[in-house]
Design a protein around this motif. Sequence first.
Motif, mmCIF file in Angstrom:
data_model
loop_
_atom_site.group_PDB
_atom_site.id
_atom_site.type_symbol
_atom_site.label_atom_id
_atom_site.label_comp_id
_atom_site.label_asym_id
_atom_site.label_seq_id
_atom_site.Cartn_x
_atom_site.Cartn_y
_atom_site.Cartn_z
ATOM 1 N N LEU A 186 -8.121 33.462 -67.356
ATOM 2 C CA LEU A 186 -7.928 34.387 -66.244
ATOM 3 C C LEU A 186 -6.547 34.129 -65.658
ATOM 4 N N ARG A 217 -7.503 37.905 -69.033
ATOM 5 C CA ARG A 217 -7.815 38.871 -67.978
ATOM 6 C C ARG A 217 -6.814 38.646 -66.849
ATOM 7 N N ALA A 219 -6.060 39.268 -62.813
ATOM 8 C CA ALA A 219 -6.522 39.664 -61.482
ATOM 9 C C ALA A 219 -5.360 39.442 -60.520
ATOM 10 N N THR A 232 -10.423 35.637 -57.356
ATOM 11 C CA THR A 232 -10.964 34.747 -58.384
ATOM 12 C C THR A 232 -12.477 34.848 -58.447
ATOM 13 N N GLU A 233 -13.121 34.880 -57.284
ATOM 14 C CA GLU A 233 -14.583 34.966 -57.246
ATOM 15 C C GLU A 233 -15.057 36.244 -57.930
ATOM 16 N N ALA A 234 -14.367 37.366 -57.674
ATOM 17 C CA ALA A 234 -14.753 38.629 -58.302
ATOM 18 C C ALA A 234 -14.518 38.587 -59.808
ATOM 19 N N ALA A 235 -13.401 38.014 -60.239
ATOM 20 C CA ALA A 235 -13.072 37.989 -61.668
ATOM 21 C C ALA A 235 -14.002 37.070 -62.448
ATOM 22 N N GLY A 237 -16.990 36.261 -61.614
ATOM 23 C CA GLY A 237 -18.365 36.759 -61.549
ATOM 24 C C GLY A 237 -18.569 38.064 -62.284
ATOM 25 N N ALA A 238 -17.520 38.586 -62.914
ATOM 26 C CA ALA A 238 -17.627 39.858 -63.633
ATOM 27 C C ALA A 238 -18.444 39.688 -64.917
ATOM 28 N N PRO A 239 -19.029 40.791 -65.425
ATOM 29 C CA PRO A 239 -19.805 40.711 -66.669
ATOM 30 C C PRO A 239 -18.957 40.241 -67.845
ATOM 31 N N GLY A 240 -19.622 39.680 -68.841
ATOM 32 C CA GLY A 240 -18.937 39.215 -70.036
ATOM 33 C C GLY A 240 -18.705 37.716 -70.019
ATOM 34 N N ARG A 242 -17.293 34.227 -69.443
ATOM 35 C CA ARG A 242 -16.440 33.783 -68.345
ATOM 36 C C ARG A 242 -15.214 33.046 -68.890
#
Length: 338
Positions: A186, A217, A219, A232-235, A237-240, A242
């Motif tokens: 990320l 990814r 963000a 960071t929390e949103a990224a 926690g996103a599907p797929g 980690r």
Amino acid sequence: MAPSSTRPTSRDVAQAAGVSQAAVSLVLGDKWRGRVSAATAERVRAAARDLGYRPNLAARNLRLGRTRTVLLVVPALTTEFFAGVYTGAARVAAANGFGVVLYPSPEGIGPARDPFASAQAALDGVIASSMAADALTAIRGDQLPLVMLDSDPDGSLGAATVNLDIADGVRQVTDHLLGLGHRRVLHLAADVPSWTFELRIRELAARMAAVPGTEVRTARAPISIEGALAATEAALGAPGPRPTAVVCDDDKLAAGAYKAARRLGLRIPDDISVTGLDDLALATALDPELTTVRLDAELFGERGMRALLAVLEGGVPEGGDIPVELVVRGSTGPPRGR
């Protein structure tokens, strides 16, 4: 020795050193190389120190038609990095009889307002850190020499550009994480529209793409702990699948990533690795201490000031980017199961 009741003059220094006043002027003006010997130059400097001689800068400025004042424009004073840039620039300036005025632009990286009634009348030149050249139009007009720091060397309107080797810093971070076995990363990118941050996105993507089976990814977040925490929390926690590592454009962003990881119940570096860039004091205040890229802010300021002095004297500034160094600490390790 000059009488204690009068201020020592260049003639006093010349007599004490056994040289001409012209030689004193060359040495104290730092124009002696190739004209007088190094031994003579040191003799003049020693005599000036012993006598407590200080050049009459007002008269010298009148002769040169200069104010001997430089403006250092920075986006903000929210980190110690820009304080380091100022310290380095001011040190070189003082050694050459110049003063530096520090100006944090009210608009961040956007257009900077002229802090003087007329900057062209008040200044000899401008050094601008991490800003676009066209953001400085109101300050420099069409006349003032401009040195850009942390800016696109191909698109700069400045007389010279001085950069840290940010691209190599990103490469060092990426190679470190790839070597540990990370393949899903990320990128917590600074949400700031400037060349230096766009460079980081490109370099990370290119370096990862060269290794099969990798994923990046991105963000974006404002450069604040709270903004980084939310992004960071949103990224994470996103599907797929980690990501196993977070590459941050700035140490402050990394601090936000730490908080996000802990909110999600992730341990650093056991569950996720985190890297920064800057090596601020914050990097060693975090637990575990942060793996980050060390940028020598004071050297950056020194090189910027030397470049401007070279431009003012009609010379050619020193070329080449300033090296940076990856400092590996406890925030990075192999991904789980590696």
